[in-house]
Design an enzyme around this catalytic site. Structure first.
Site, PDB file in Angstrom:
ATOM      1  N   ASP A 159       0.838  -1.196   0.000  1.00  0.00           N
ATOM      2  CA  ASP A 159       0.000   0.000   0.000  1.00  0.00           C
ATOM      3  C   ASP A 159       0.879   1.254   0.000  1.00  0.00           C
ATOM      4  O   ASP A 159       1.604   1.511   0.969  1.00  0.00           O
ATOM      5  CB  ASP A 159      -0.909  -0.011   1.237  1.00  0.00           C
ATOM      6  CG  ASP A 159      -1.975   1.060   1.193  1.00  0.00           C
ATOM      7  OD1 ASP A 159      -2.257   1.579   0.101  1.00  0.00           O
ATOM      8  OD2 ASP A 159      -2.532   1.391   2.258  1.00  0.00           O
ATOM      9  N   CYS A 211      -5.793   4.206  -4.004  1.00  0.00           N
ATOM     10  CA  CYS A 211      -6.010   2.789  -3.757  1.00  0.00           C
ATOM     11  C   CYS A 211      -7.320   2.185  -4.249  1.00  0.00           C
ATOM     12  O   CYS A 211      -7.293   1.127  -4.884  1.00  0.00           O
ATOM     13  CB  CYS A 211      -5.811   2.475  -2.280  1.00  0.00           C
ATOM     14  SG  CYS A 211      -6.648   3.579  -1.169  1.00  0.00           S
ATOM     15  N   HIS A 262     -10.862  -2.536   0.661  1.00  0.00           N
ATOM     16  CA  HIS A 262     -11.115  -1.176   0.179  1.00  0.00           C
ATOM     17  C   HIS A 262     -11.923  -1.110  -1.115  1.00  0.00           C
ATOM     18  O   HIS A 262     -11.733  -0.215  -1.940  1.00  0.00           O
ATOM     19  CB  HIS A 262      -9.810  -0.387   0.034  1.00  0.00           C
ATOM     20  CG  HIS A 262      -9.989   1.067   0.378  1.00  0.00           C
ATOM     21  ND1 HIS A 262      -8.941   1.933   0.518  1.00  0.00           N
ATOM     22  CD2 HIS A 262     -11.116   1.808   0.590  1.00  0.00           C
ATOM     23  CE1 HIS A 262      -9.387   3.133   0.828  1.00  0.00           C
ATOM     24  NE2 HIS A 262     -10.713   3.078   0.876  1.00  0.00           N
ATOM     25  N   ASP A 273       0.076  -0.842  -4.828  1.00  0.00           N
ATOM     26  CA  ASP A 273      -1.166  -0.326  -5.410  1.00  0.00           C
ATOM     27  C   ASP A 273      -1.007   1.029  -6.079  1.00  0.00           C
ATOM     28  O   ASP A 273      -1.821   1.424  -6.914  1.00  0.00           O
ATOM     29  CB  ASP A 273      -2.285  -0.285  -4.366  1.00  0.00           C
ATOM     30  CG  ASP A 273      -2.063   0.755  -3.282  1.00  0.00           C
ATOM     31  OD1 ASP A 273      -0.918   1.204  -3.087  1.00  0.00           O
ATOM     32  OD2 ASP A 273      -3.051   1.118  -2.604  1.00  0.00           O
ATOM     33  N   ASN A 274       0.032   1.765  -5.711  1.00  0.00           N
ATOM     34  CA  ASN A 274       0.368   3.039  -6.359  1.00  0.00           C
ATOM     35  C   ASN A 274       1.664   3.537  -5.737  1.00  0.00           C
ATOM     36  O   ASN A 274       2.156   2.974  -4.762  1.00  0.00           O
ATOM     37  CB  ASN A 274      -0.744   4.093  -6.216  1.00  0.00           C
ATOM     38  CG  ASN A 274      -1.231   4.301  -4.795  1.00  0.00           C
ATOM     39  OD1 ASN A 274      -2.309   3.836  -4.422  1.00  0.00           O
ATOM     40  ND2 ASN A 274      -0.451   5.001  -3.993  1.00  0.00           N
TER      41      ASN A 274
END
Length: 493
Positions: free
Chosen positions: A39, A79, A140, A288-289
């Site tokens: 994350d 996310c 999420h 995720d980024n």
């Protein structure tokens, strides 16, 4: 501490168009799949991608025994939309998970929105092929009952339903906005029930790792998918780590959390080797980024995306291109590097074909089969004719081959290159030779600008743009009267 870390690693251890349903003959034995999805971890946060401050011996080993992907992209700088893509094989704009009027670009607690149960997830694809599917970590994609992992193809879910910073204390600070006063203590869920109200976030990585090892042990004799979206480094300014790692790194809490993530990865690789299933298991490690980075972008206090340009939460290369390693002894060529563009959208079609199944043909799937890239086939090239960079509803950039074009914009809420009052002229970067996106060559290549502008228009027609719906967009899920996920009442049915 370096010795301590190494001990754990020594045991040997663009918008696509309608895709035709395709299949491949299964291998003698269906492979297992493990996807470790960190994350907010940045491109330059681990040693295989250039970090000199965070010690990652287990990831070094994974890269040494596997294959690095240097142009592996997510589909969003934040996310929720990124996670929608890894689940569905689609741009988040395709499945309506890029923005909603209640939450904005990421889901908040007690949102009425979530990943539409009508979408087909990678877990559902593999279940049809006889796989046991488990998810451990951060979801999420909706905290209400119809949107939970167990309703989206997972046999087992253990973790938190949203980000680690969405706590009851934060909710109280924001008050009535986003129903902050109703946010519950950060819940830990087992399948569709809350089993713990409030959690010691310092123990999340350790706890998740133990559960992941247990899942592997329990399913070693039949094919499985383990989706392992880690909570760390996470969304707080000071990430969490257990006592064994806290205060031990050179870059503060951010580095502590990354070094524990490295240890966690080593535990899984070692367990696969111990059980003798390593040569039948594809492990993918990514993020995720990109990281948000500190105000001083030379600092590593909140991660780094260098040498790429820009922060997470934007359409910069540093937000979309993420450090990725694939490991599959005997199948993935050891010690190799793939410089071709691939994305998280490719996991669903690729896993489907590796498992002997088919890619859904009743809807647009934007991802592609990247088996040739994973296996290092000679001459294998990216399957992407075009790749799109969106910030929520707004198309900001287009990539084809080495070229990334930031399209002219009249207005924008956030941009990695344009400042307020700018944006009337296109920017063109060669992201292969100009890795930091420092030199726009739009003036020198008007023909490339024209070609990419035409591709941008195709993307707008298909996936939409600000105040312009796309003709092939689908809707997110939505329910009435959402309730807080608590020990007493998880959510509506």
């Amino acid at each position: 501490m370096k010795f301590f870390l190494n001990v754990f690693c020594l045991t040997g251890l663009l918008s696509g168009f309608f895709m035709e349903s395709v299949s491949a003959a299964p291998k003698a034995k269906q492979p297992n799949f493990i996807v470790i999805f960190c994350d907010n971890l940045g491109y330059g946060d681990i040693e295989p991608f250039g970090s000199t401050v965070n010690r990652t011996p287990c990831l070094n080993r994974m890269a040494r025994e596997g294959r690095k992907f240097t142009h592996f992209c997510v589909t969003a700088g934040v996310c929720t939309p990124s996670r929608a893509s890894i689940m569905t094989g689609c741009y988040s704009q395709r499945v309506g998970m890029h923005w909603n009027p209640r939450d904005g670009q990421v889901l908040r607690p007690i949102s009425p929105y979530g990943l539409n149960p009508e979408e087909i997830t990678v877990a559902e694809v593999l279940k049809k092929q006889g796989y046991t599917t488990g998810m451990i970590g951060k979801w999420h994609l909706g905290d209400q009952q119809p949107f939970l992992p167990t309703k989206q193809g997972f046999d087992y879910f253990y973790g938190i339903p949203y980000s680690d910073d969405m706590t009851q204390a934060v909710g109280k600070r924001i008050g009535d906005r986003l129903d902050g006063n109703r946010w519950p203590p950060l819940p830990v869920m087992l399948n569709d029930k809350v089993i713990k109200a409030g959690v010691d976030r310092n123990l999340l990585t350790k706890d998740y790792t133990e559960k992941a090892v247990e899942f592997i042990e329990q399913n070693k004799d039949h094919p499985f998918l383990l989706y392992f979206p880690q909570a760390m480094p996470g969304s707080t300014s000071k990430p969490f780590a257990s006592e064994a790692f806290r205060g031990k790194s050179k870059s503060g809490p951010w580095g502590d959390s990354i070094e524990e993530l490295d240890w966690s990865t080593g535990q899984l690789l070692d367990k696969l080797v111990e059980l003798g299933i390593d040569e039948n298991t594809l492990v993918i490690w990514t993020s995720d980024n990109g990281s948000p980075m500190a105000k001083d972008m030379n600092s590593t206090a909140r991660g780094t995306n260098k040498p790429l340009n820009g922060r997470g939460y934007t359409t910069a290369e540093g937000a979309f291109r993420v450090p990725t390693i694939m490991w599959w002894p005997g199948t993935v060529p050891a010690g190799t590097v793939c410089n071709e563009l691939a994305t998280t959208m490719d996991l669903l079609p690729t896993f489907a074909l590796l498992a002997g199944g088919t890619v859904p043909s009743d809807r647009i799937i934007d991802g592609h089969d990247i088996r040739p890239l994973i296996e290092g086939k000679s001459g294998a090239k990216t399957p992407y004719h075009v790749f799109y960079y969106y910030a929520m509803e707004q198309l900001q950039a287009v990539r084809k081959g080495p070229w990334k074009l930031f399209v002219p914009l009249k207005e924008f809420s956030r941009h990695p290159h344009f400042k307020k009052g700018e944006g009337s002229k296109p920017l063109l970067f060669n992201v292969e030779t100009d890795i930091s996106s420092e030199h726009s060559v739009a003036a020198q290549h008007p023909e490339i600008v024209k070609e990419l502008m035409a591709l941008a228009e195709k993307g707008r027609a298909d996936l939409g743009d600000t105040n312009r719906p796309g003709v092939n967009q689908r809707s997110a899920g939505k329910i009435e009267n959402p309730v807080p996920p608590t020990l007493n009442t998880t959510s509506t049915k």
